[in-house]
Design a protein around this motif. Structure first.
Motif, short mmCIF file in Angstrom:
data_model
loop_
_atom_site.label_atom_id
_atom_site.label_comp_id
_atom_site.label_asym_id
_atom_site.label_seq_id
_atom_site.Cartn_x
_atom_site.Cartn_y
_atom_site.Cartn_z
N UNK A 52 -38.95 15.30 -15.01
CA UNK A 52 -38.01 15.29 -14.22
C UNK A 52 -37.44 16.72 -13.87
N UNK A 53 -37.65 17.57 -14.71
CA UNK A 53 -37.10 18.92 -14.58
C UNK A 53 -37.98 19.94 -13.67
N UNK A 54 -39.15 19.39 -13.92
CA UNK A 54 -40.22 20.46 -13.39
C UNK A 54 -41.38 19.85 -12.70
N UNK A 80 -35.31 11.07 -10.08
CA UNK A 80 -35.01 11.58 -11.56
C UNK A 80 -33.67 10.93 -11.80
N UNK A 128 -42.75 23.19 -25.14
CA UNK A 128 -42.54 21.96 -24.64
C UNK A 128 -43.81 21.36 -24.22
N UNK A 161 -44.09 25.44 -20.56
CA UNK A 161 -43.04 25.85 -21.10
C UNK A 161 -43.25 25.84 -22.56
N UNK A 195 -28.50 14.16 -22.75
CA UNK A 195 -29.68 14.05 -22.28
C UNK A 195 -30.76 14.60 -23.30
N UNK A 196 -30.47 15.88 -24.02
CA UNK A 196 -31.34 16.18 -25.12
C UNK A 196 -30.50 16.76 -26.05
N UNK A 220 -39.34 14.36 -20.76
CA UNK A 220 -38.43 14.09 -19.70
C UNK A 220 -38.23 15.28 -19.13
N UNK A 221 -37.98 16.35 -19.89
CA UNK A 221 -37.92 17.78 -19.22
C UNK A 221 -38.88 18.16 -18.19
#
Lengths: 265, 603
Positions: free
Chosen positions: A56-58, A132, A27, A24, A151-152, A52-53
């Motif tokens: 947990x996001x990916x 997560x 990121x 990303x 969160x962000x 974190x993104x």
């Protein structure tokens, strides 16, 4: 198999090499191995929260896929009274979050938030912990019960403290949430069981990623669809935002829990 | 998909402009009757949805920031595997980068040109759109018309898996998809042409975007999705695109020109006032004449400015803290001034029309209560903008004239008079002659270099229907006062915060016996007598200031500036003459110049 020729300029995923590599822009990068392990490399210039993104996001979700699990669209909750049995809640993110928070107040635990890793080799459909933090859109239930933190910076999700379930559980029922509107009469059943072919309708389709990514042969894909469609399905009428009185919401949740208790048998 | 063969064809339209019908036709072209379903109409999810990142990438977009979400959107749009045209629906206005993107940096394209083959832009008569919006979204007609004129947008919200979705107003939406703005071909189709001759209207556009379809197949598809068939299909199965707040079916009449019976005349004027320029560009003829359009435009602009603030809002420079909270019916240890006003040291309680009450304390705090059943009956801003401010200013020791005050660069001119004398009407009419409205009704006199000056503040002017007509305002399209007061409120431009030295006071009186407007400069003690009834505020001023202080203040005012009595006969046809007379006073006051500062005392 690689990302199509027109690779994304922000998100790229290369599944043609080992390990899978995703990036990303701005990121960082994720590397996901065949056994589901993953590594994360954050860009030096990345803003706070990038790690974190990415994780947990990916990366965590890609790891689930690499372990052969499917990804279902919906949050999975486990009732404290019935460990090992779960309810999958699908629908818009906002309504899902509200219902899961209400269930959490009744002692339920969250197995997976919004995207549920699941084993479709059954029946039964076994949901696995996503691992997560639980998120909710900002301004969800801005009362004292939910005190999430953003969160962000620049994001619009808040982390909410919800008891987590850590053991896999069988999805014994699922609901799709729709907002109650003026054409839904006051006496209409809050949770109506959806039966027969209607369960295969597009609006009830929750299968987002078939494990693995590449589409399986048609017979296998159909088998997966039928496995999911065998789960008892309810259509939950959630009070309109214009009518979210506390008692109305509470009675709707009572109806949901009662329906689940019947449907799971 | 590759850069050489972009495949996305945008079906772009403001809501309720026929895009679902076109999608149904496209679906019917692809599948036979037995597979046709309302729930799988061509064109999948709209581009603002980021949920597609999950099946495509196993990426949960809720973990992203707003800007990252917009960048992801661009990538998701570019992800496609069909060689032929891929139709995608959107209600968003066209733009080349997200709203508010950092200036100087190249933002991600919401409609990526590298993926976009073309657009089919559907437009529909905004008057019919307004009617259709009410049924779809469960709105009132007024709400629908206001929404079409509002440039609001749903902000990017990756926590809900969506990017921004700016519709724009009906006008800005239509203009945004004009060819000169868009880097790929745009084929515009009017709904009315589609309705009259669907095959002839649609075929050229479909062919141009690369969909190979012969006329006979298209005609068959159109027949298959005729309105009555869609209505029957909707009855047989729930249509999931029907808005949850709508009580009506999604597929209604779909007719052209239904607005002529369904849209009240005042709202026809409103829609045409808001959108007449773009309507003309698109071939929609307004039925409202030019003068009425202007009156409605002024009224609508005023209404929009008015609704930008909550009804309890007062300008900051007044230094008043306004809270909506319960107000007692009576004040302890108070003295009644009249049937509806009580005062006590530092406190004043006023009982207003419609059951509202306001408690003003120490010149800085206002509590206001409006009765719950009547809350929705109209605009309640008058409860704080009028009496609450007047009482607060009196508590601070200022004289408050019952007058509308205007200014044309040479100083302030206060128009005093009894109710019905025409103060507000005259003041608003003078706006067309280059004047600025400093304040209506509550003209607070403050001391500037020992000369009276008027404290301006932005508030609504209350106009009866005839008065609104006289000053060129569409009364029906102004916000109406609550509690059935029979007037509407007009908001002029913000007059600013700086007190303006008072040049003269004109006292209007409708008791003139001759048929002409007559002015007379008043001298001597008559000045005080003439100003007295317009300064007492129905007894509040002497009660709060104290009789001596009130009289001193009134005398000082009366001797500081010229006082002109303007007598006009009853009847409305003398407005021009009144304006001319007031113009004369203004010119004279301007010629005489601003008052000189008094010499310092002492020798």
């Amino acid at each position: 198999m690689t990302w199509p020729k027109q690779a994304g300029r922000f998100a790229r995923l290369d599944r043609g090499q080992e390990p899978w590599t995703g990036s990303l822009e701005g990121l960082g990068t994720v590397l996901v191995h065949a056994d589901g392990r993953y590594e994360i490399e954050v860009d030096p210039e990345a803003v706070e929260g990038a790690a974190l993104a990415l994780e947990h996001g990916w990366a965590a979700l890609l790891g689930q896929v690499r372990r052969g699990r499917a990804l279902l669209m919906g949050s999975t909750m486990v009732a404290a009274a019935r460990p090992g049995e779960a309810l999958l809640v699908s629908g818009r993110v906002q309504e899902q979050a509200e219902i899961c928070l209400d269930l959490a107040e009744r002692g339920w635990c969250m197995l997976a938030d919004t995207v549920t890793p699941a084993d479709l080799t059954g029946p039964p459909v076994v949901a696995h912990p996503r691992g997560s933090p639980s998120l909710a859109p900002c301004h969800t239930r801005p009362d004292a019960v939910v005190t999430g933190r953003l969160l962000r910076a620049g994001g619009t999700a808040q982390v909410v403290p919800v008891e987590a379930a850590v053991e896999p559980a069988t999805i014994t029922a699922r609901v799709v949430v729709v907002e109650r509107g003026p054409r839904d009469h006051a006496g209409d059943t809050t949770v109506a069981t959806v039966s027969g072919r209607r369960r295969l309708a597009a609006e009830y389709d929750v299968l987002a990623v078939r494990g693995p990514f590449d589409p399986p042969d048609p017979a296998r894909a159909l088998a997966q669809d039928l496995t999911v469609s065998r789960i008892p399905l309810g259509r939950l009428l959630w009070p309109s935002w214009r009518d979210r009185a506390e008692n109305h919401r509470r009675s709707t949740m009572d109806d949901l829990v009662r329906w689940w208790d019947e449907a799971r048998r | 998909m590759s850069d050489d063969h972009p495949s996305v064809v945008w079906l772009a339209s403001y809501p309720k402009s026929g895009s679902t019908w076109v999608r149904a036709i496209l679906s019917a072209l692809r599948v036979g009757d037995d597979l046709f379903s309302l729930d799988v109409l061509t064109s999948g999810s709209q581009p603002f949805s980021l949920a597609g990142a999950i099946p495509l990438l196993a990426l949960d977009p809720r973990w992203l920031s707003r800007t990252e979400g917009e960048r992801l959107r661009s990538d998701l749009v570019c992800q496609t595997t069909t060689p032929g045209p891929l139709f995608r629906k959107t209600h968003e206005r066209f733009r080349t980068q997200p709203t508010g993107w950092e200036e100087g940096s190249e933002g991600p394209e919401p409609f990526p040109s590298r993926a976009s083959r073309a657009a089919i832009h559907l437009v529909r008569d905004p008057r019919d759109v307004a009617v259709s919006l009410t049924h779809h979204f469960g709105l009132t007609l007024d709400e629908a018309v206001d929404r079409m004129a509002a440039d609001e947008a749903t902000r990017a919200d990756p926590g809900r898996m969506v990017t921004e979705q700016p519709w724009g107003t009906w006008s800005t939406h239509a203009r945004s998809w004009a060819q000169e703005n868009v880097p790929f071909p745009v084929h515009r189709i009017r709904y009315e042409d589609l309705h009259a001759h669907p095959v002839e209207a649609l075929h050229p556009a479909l062919t141009a975007v690369g969909l190979e379809v012969d006329l006979a197949s298209l005609a068959a598809a159109v027949e298959r999705v005729s309105l009555d068939r869609l209505q029957r299909a909707e009855l047989a199965q729930e249509f999931r695109e029907r808005h949850p707040h709508s009580a009506a079916p999604f597929f209604r009449r779909g007719q052209v020109g239904g607005w002529r019976t369904d849209l009240p005349a005042r709202l026809v004027r409103a829609v045409e006032a808001d959108h007449h320029e773009v309507m003309a560009e698109l071939g929609y003829t307004a039925v409202t004449d030019r003068a009425d359009l202007k009156a409605t435009t002024r009224a609508r602009d005023s209404g929009r400015r008015h609704r930008r603030r909550p009804w309890t809002h007062l300008p900051d420079h007044l230094g008043l803290d306004v809270r909506e909270r319960p107000v007692p019916r009576h004040l302890a240890d108070s003295r009644p001034v009249n049937a509806w006003l009580e005062v006590a040291p530092g406190h004043a309680l006023v009982r207003l029309v419609g059951g509202a009450r306001a408690l003003v304390r120490e010149g800085h705090s206002v509590d206001v209560e409006v009765p719950e059943p009547a809350r929705a009956s109209g605009d309640w801003a008058w409860t704080v903008q009028g009496w609450a401010v007047a009482l607060a200013m009196l508590q601070r020791g200022h004289l408050v004239l019952h007058a509308a005050t205007i200014d044309r660069g040479g100083g302030a001119l206060a128009l005093a008079g009894r109710s019905g004398a025409g103060k507000s009407t005259t003041a608003v009419a003078l706006l067309e002659r280059g004047c600025r409205l400093l304040v209506d009704d509550v003209s607070t006199m403050v001391d500037v270099h020992r000369h009276p000056a008027v404290l301006p503040y932005l508030r609504g002017v209350h106009l009866a229907p005839d008065a609104a007509r006289l000053v060129g305002l569409d009364y029906e399209n102004l916000p109406h006062l609550a509690a059935a007061r029979g007037k509407a409120t007009f908001l002029a431009d913000d007059p600013g915060t700086t007190p303006v030295p008072l040049q003269a006071v004109v006292v209007l009186d409708r008791s003139g016996s001759s048929g002409e407007v007559q002015t007379r400069v008043v001298t001597g003690a008559e000045r005080v007598a003439l100003l007295l009834p317009h300064a007492t505020r129905e007894g509040a001023a002497p009660a709060i200031l104290g009789p001596d202080a009130f009289f001193r203040g009134l005398t000082r005012l009366a001797t500081s500036v010229p006082v002109v009595a303007l007598a006009r006969p009853a009847g409305d046809d003398t407005l021009i003459a009144v304006l001319d007379a007031v113009d004369g006073v203004l010119r004279q006051a301007s010629d005489e110049g601003p008052p000189a500062s008094p010499p310092p005392k002492g020798g």
